[in-house]
Design a protein around this motif. Structure first.
Motif, PDB file in Angstrom:
ATOM      1  N   ASN A  20       0.832  -1.215   0.000  1.00  0.00           N
ATOM      2  CA  ASN A  20       0.000   0.000   0.000  1.00  0.00           C
ATOM      3  C   ASN A  20       0.857   1.252   0.000  1.00  0.00           C
ATOM      4  O   ASN A  20       1.800   1.365   0.782  1.00  0.00           O
ATOM      5  CB  ASN A  20      -0.899   0.035   1.240  1.00  0.00           C
ATOM      6  CG  ASN A  20      -1.847  -1.146   1.301  1.00  0.00           C
ATOM      7  OD1 ASN A  20      -2.269  -1.662   0.277  1.00  0.00           O
ATOM      8  ND2 ASN A  20      -2.177  -1.567   2.499  1.00  0.00           N
ATOM      9  N   PHE A  44       0.492   5.744  -0.458  1.00  0.00           N
ATOM     10  CA  PHE A  44      -0.469   6.839  -0.303  1.00  0.00           C
ATOM     11  C   PHE A  44       0.178   8.170  -0.679  1.00  0.00           C
ATOM     12  O   PHE A  44       1.361   8.386  -0.441  1.00  0.00           O
ATOM     13  CB  PHE A  44      -0.913   6.940   1.171  1.00  0.00           C
ATOM     14  CG  PHE A  44      -1.463   5.669   1.748  1.00  0.00           C
ATOM     15  CD1 PHE A  44      -0.612   4.679   2.209  1.00  0.00           C
ATOM     16  CD2 PHE A  44      -2.827   5.460   1.849  1.00  0.00           C
ATOM     17  CE1 PHE A  44      -1.101   3.493   2.747  1.00  0.00           C
ATOM     18  CE2 PHE A  44      -3.334   4.282   2.386  1.00  0.00           C
ATOM     19  CZ  PHE A  44      -2.470   3.299   2.836  1.00  0.00           C
ATOM     20  N   LEU A  56      -6.008  12.898   2.142  1.00  0.00           N
ATOM     21  CA  LEU A  56      -5.601  11.825   1.244  1.00  0.00           C
ATOM     22  C   LEU A  56      -6.021  12.145  -0.184  1.00  0.00           C
ATOM     23  O   LEU A  56      -7.199  12.404  -0.451  1.00  0.00           O
ATOM     24  CB  LEU A  56      -6.232  10.509   1.697  1.00  0.00           C
ATOM     25  CG  LEU A  56      -5.886   9.268   0.882  1.00  0.00           C
ATOM     26  CD1 LEU A  56      -4.393   8.954   0.978  1.00  0.00           C
ATOM     27  CD2 LEU A  56      -6.712   8.083   1.362  1.00  0.00           C
ATOM     28  N   PHE A  66      -4.590   6.564  -3.171  1.00  0.00           N
ATOM     29  CA  PHE A  66      -3.753   5.500  -2.662  1.00  0.00           C
ATOM     30  C   PHE A  66      -3.775   4.309  -3.608  1.00  0.00           C
ATOM     31  O   PHE A  66      -4.627   4.216  -4.497  1.00  0.00           O
ATOM     32  CB  PHE A  66      -4.107   5.108  -1.228  1.00  0.00           C
ATOM     33  CG  PHE A  66      -5.449   4.472  -1.054  1.00  0.00           C
ATOM     34  CD1 PHE A  66      -6.593   5.248  -0.939  1.00  0.00           C
ATOM     35  CD2 PHE A  66      -5.573   3.092  -0.945  1.00  0.00           C
ATOM     36  CE1 PHE A  66      -7.833   4.671  -0.744  1.00  0.00           C
ATOM     37  CE2 PHE A  66      -6.804   2.501  -0.743  1.00  0.00           C
ATOM     38  CZ  PHE A  66      -7.940   3.288  -0.637  1.00  0.00           C
ATOM     39  N   TYR A  86      -3.119  -0.028  -3.665  1.00  0.00           N
ATOM     40  CA  TYR A  86      -2.971  -1.226  -2.849  1.00  0.00           C
ATOM     41  C   TYR A  86      -2.242  -2.348  -3.589  1.00  0.00           C
ATOM     42  O   TYR A  86      -2.092  -3.450  -3.071  1.00  0.00           O
ATOM     43  CB  TYR A  86      -4.324  -1.703  -2.324  1.00  0.00           C
ATOM     44  CG  TYR A  86      -5.404  -1.730  -3.365  1.00  0.00           C
ATOM     45  CD1 TYR A  86      -6.271  -0.657  -3.518  1.00  0.00           C
ATOM     46  CD2 TYR A  86      -5.566  -2.839  -4.195  1.00  0.00           C
ATOM     47  CE1 TYR A  86      -7.268  -0.672  -4.482  1.00  0.00           C
ATOM     48  CE2 TYR A  86      -6.564  -2.867  -5.149  1.00  0.00           C
ATOM     49  CZ  TYR A  86      -7.412  -1.777  -5.293  1.00  0.00           C
ATOM     50  OH  TYR A  86      -8.388  -1.795  -6.240  1.00  0.00           O
ATOM     51  N   GLU A 107      -6.907   3.898  -5.976  1.00  0.00           N
ATOM     52  CA  GLU A 107      -8.225   4.269  -5.511  1.00  0.00           C
ATOM     53  C   GLU A 107      -8.201   5.738  -5.100  1.00  0.00           C
ATOM     54  O   GLU A 107      -7.210   6.205  -4.518  1.00  0.00           O
ATOM     55  CB  GLU A 107      -8.648   3.390  -4.331  1.00  0.00           C
ATOM     56  CG  GLU A 107     -10.122   3.509  -3.982  1.00  0.00           C
ATOM     57  CD  GLU A 107     -10.605   2.378  -3.090  1.00  0.00           C
ATOM     58  OE1 GLU A 107     -10.086   1.256  -3.217  1.00  0.00           O
ATOM     59  OE2 GLU A 107     -11.485   2.640  -2.260  1.00  0.00           O
ATOM     60  N   GLY A 114      -8.766   9.100  -3.100  1.00  0.00           N
ATOM     61  CA  GLY A 114      -8.896   9.486  -1.712  1.00  0.00           C
ATOM     62  C   GLY A 114      -9.979  10.532  -1.562  1.00  0.00           C
ATOM     63  O   GLY A 114     -10.988  10.514  -2.271  1.00  0.00           O
ATOM     64  N   ARG A 120      -0.123  -7.043   7.750  1.00  0.00           N
ATOM     65  CA  ARG A 120      -0.207  -6.965   9.192  1.00  0.00           C
ATOM     66  C   ARG A 120      -1.588  -6.437   9.554  1.00  0.00           C
ATOM     67  O   ARG A 120      -2.144  -5.607   8.853  1.00  0.00           O
ATOM     68  CB  ARG A 120       0.867  -6.044   9.751  1.00  0.00           C
ATOM     69  CG  ARG A 120       2.265  -6.576   9.572  1.00  0.00           C
ATOM     70  CD  ARG A 120       3.275  -5.532   9.976  1.00  0.00           C
ATOM     71  NE  ARG A 120       3.070  -5.093  11.340  1.00  0.00           N
ATOM     72  CZ  ARG A 120       3.634  -4.009  11.849  1.00  0.00           C
ATOM     73  NH1 ARG A 120       4.421  -3.263  11.104  1.00  0.00           N
ATOM     74  NH2 ARG A 120       3.408  -3.657  13.098  1.00  0.00           N
ATOM     75  N   ASN A 179      -1.262  -1.682  11.087  1.00  0.00           N
ATOM     76  CA  ASN A 179      -0.048  -1.223  10.432  1.00  0.00           C
ATOM     77  C   ASN A 179       0.115   0.286  10.464  1.00  0.00           C
ATOM     78  O   ASN A 179      -0.781   1.044  10.156  1.00  0.00           O
ATOM     79  CB  ASN A 179       0.032  -1.716   8.995  1.00  0.00           C
ATOM     80  CG  ASN A 179      -1.310  -1.954   8.379  1.00  0.00           C
ATOM     81  OD1 ASN A 179      -2.320  -1.667   8.981  1.00  0.00           O
ATOM     82  ND2 ASN A 179      -1.318  -2.468   7.171  1.00  0.00           N
ATOM     83  N   GLU A 180       1.321   0.658  10.823  1.00  0.00           N
ATOM     84  CA  GLU A 180       1.702   2.058  10.812  1.00  0.00           C
ATOM     85  C   GLU A 180       2.098   2.442   9.398  1.00  0.00           C
ATOM     86  O   GLU A 180       2.513   1.594   8.589  1.00  0.00           O
ATOM     87  CB  GLU A 180       2.893   2.278  11.741  1.00  0.00           C
ATOM     88  CG  GLU A 180       4.140   1.543  11.293  1.00  0.00           C
ATOM     89  CD  GLU A 180       5.292   1.714  12.243  1.00  0.00           C
ATOM     90  OE1 GLU A 180       5.515   0.815  13.065  1.00  0.00           O
ATOM     91  OE2 GLU A 180       5.977   2.742  12.143  1.00  0.00           O
ATOM     92  N   GLN A 181       1.957   3.716   9.114  1.00  0.00           N
ATOM     93  CA  GLN A 181       2.402   4.211   7.820  1.00  0.00           C
ATOM     94  C   GLN A 181       3.781   4.842   7.973  1.00  0.00           C
ATOM     95  O   GLN A 181       4.058   5.528   8.953  1.00  0.00           O
ATOM     96  CB  GLN A 181       1.398   5.226   7.254  1.00  0.00           C
ATOM     97  CG  GLN A 181       0.095   4.569   6.826  1.00  0.00           C
ATOM     98  CD  GLN A 181      -0.804   5.476   6.027  1.00  0.00           C
ATOM     99  OE1 GLN A 181      -0.449   6.594   5.665  1.00  0.00           O
ATOM    100  NE2 GLN A 181      -2.006   4.994   5.722  1.00  0.00           N
ATOM    101  N   PHE A 183       6.377   7.465   6.373  1.00  0.00           N
ATOM    102  CA  PHE A 183       6.282   8.659   5.543  1.00  0.00           C
ATOM    103  C   PHE A 183       7.625   9.057   4.945  1.00  0.00           C
ATOM    104  O   PHE A 183       8.678   8.875   5.565  1.00  0.00           O
ATOM    105  CB  PHE A 183       5.760   9.839   6.366  1.00  0.00           C
ATOM    106  CG  PHE A 183       4.281   9.815   6.563  1.00  0.00           C
ATOM    107  CD1 PHE A 183       3.717   9.020   7.549  1.00  0.00           C
ATOM    108  CD2 PHE A 183       3.441  10.565   5.762  1.00  0.00           C
ATOM    109  CE1 PHE A 183       2.349   8.978   7.727  1.00  0.00           C
ATOM    110  CE2 PHE A 183       2.072  10.535   5.926  1.00  0.00           C
ATOM    111  CZ  PHE A 183       1.526   9.736   6.915  1.00  0.00           C
TER     112      PHE A 183
END
Lengths: 115, 114
Positions: free
Chosen positions: B31, B33, B45, B48, B50, B56, B58, B98, B101-103, B105
């Motif tokens: 993923n 973004f 957003l 993003f 996937y 897709e 935002g 996971r 999940n953290e993003q 940056f």
């Protein structure tokens, strides 16, 4: 809008004091995350709390989550000048057929630690 | 050390120009973004993705398009830049494998459209 809202928008304290920031959100969540952003830089993940957790600790950070009130708080204890940054909460919900987790960010709290 | 990089830290373009912002991650994340960040509005957003070639919209896709030809690279395209697209643009990535999940940056690209 599903955007979270942080409170206060700005906070200025003396080094060594504790800093508390609050976040409110509008919809049911999967989990809630806190991020930090130094001036003009990208965001860095600090801590994640799941929807079935009420409190979590990581070093000098303490996060609480109250799903009944749709709110969370971030406490930074014994603050340091290096903690000066903007802090954002982000709520997570599933989106789309692929289940990609989308984060919705609040507008942030600008924290200033005075030496 | 995990890393998300963005092609430029600062960019100045003229109205009507076509602008490409590139983001590369080395974590094999599915993923990716694109956000824009404006004072008083927080992060919003734009698009993003996937998976490769999958995208897709935002919350604010108007005026933007994206491209993801390779897993590690996600490009944001401003077809005809306008002054209201002056902003800080942030790219992020996260694993799809996971549960929580953290993003991660990138450092951001500050775009000014004159």
């Amino acid at each position: 809008s599903q955007q979270g809202e942080e409170d206060p928008q700005a906070l200025s304290i003396q080094e060594g004091e504790n800093a508390t920031m609050n976040c409110s959100y509008k919809t049911s969540i999967n989990n809630l995350q806190w991020y930090r952003q130094n001036s003009g830089r990208g965001l860095v993940h600090l801590i994640l709390i799941r929807s079935n957790e009420r409190e979590k600790h990581s070093g000098r950070l303490r996060v609480t989550l109250d799903t009944s009130k749709k709110s969370s708080s971030l406490l930074i204890t014994a603050s340091r000048a290096a903690d000066t940054a903007s802090y954002f909460c982000a709520t997570v919900f599933l989106r789309g057929t692929q289940g990609a987790q989308k984060l919705v960010f609040g507008q942030g709290t600008r924290l200033t630690i005075n030496p | 050390d995990v890393k998300v990089t963005q092609s430029s830290r600062y960019l100045v373009k003229r109205t009507g120009e076509k602008v490409f912002l590139e983001c590369v991650q080395d974590m094999d994340h599915e993923n990716m973004f694109w956000y824009r960040q404006d004072p008083g509005l927080g992060l919003r957003l734009i698009y993003f993705s996937y998976d490769v070639k999958m995208k897709e919209k935002g919350d604010i896709p108007e005026g933007y398009s994206v491209s993801r030809e390779k897993k590690e690279r996600f490009s944001l395209i401003l077809e005809s830049a306008s002054t209201n697209q002056t902003s800080m643009y942030l790219c992020a990535s996260t694993s799809a494998h996971r549960s929580y999940n953290e993003q991660f940056f990138g450092p951001g690209t500050r775009l000014t459209v004159l």
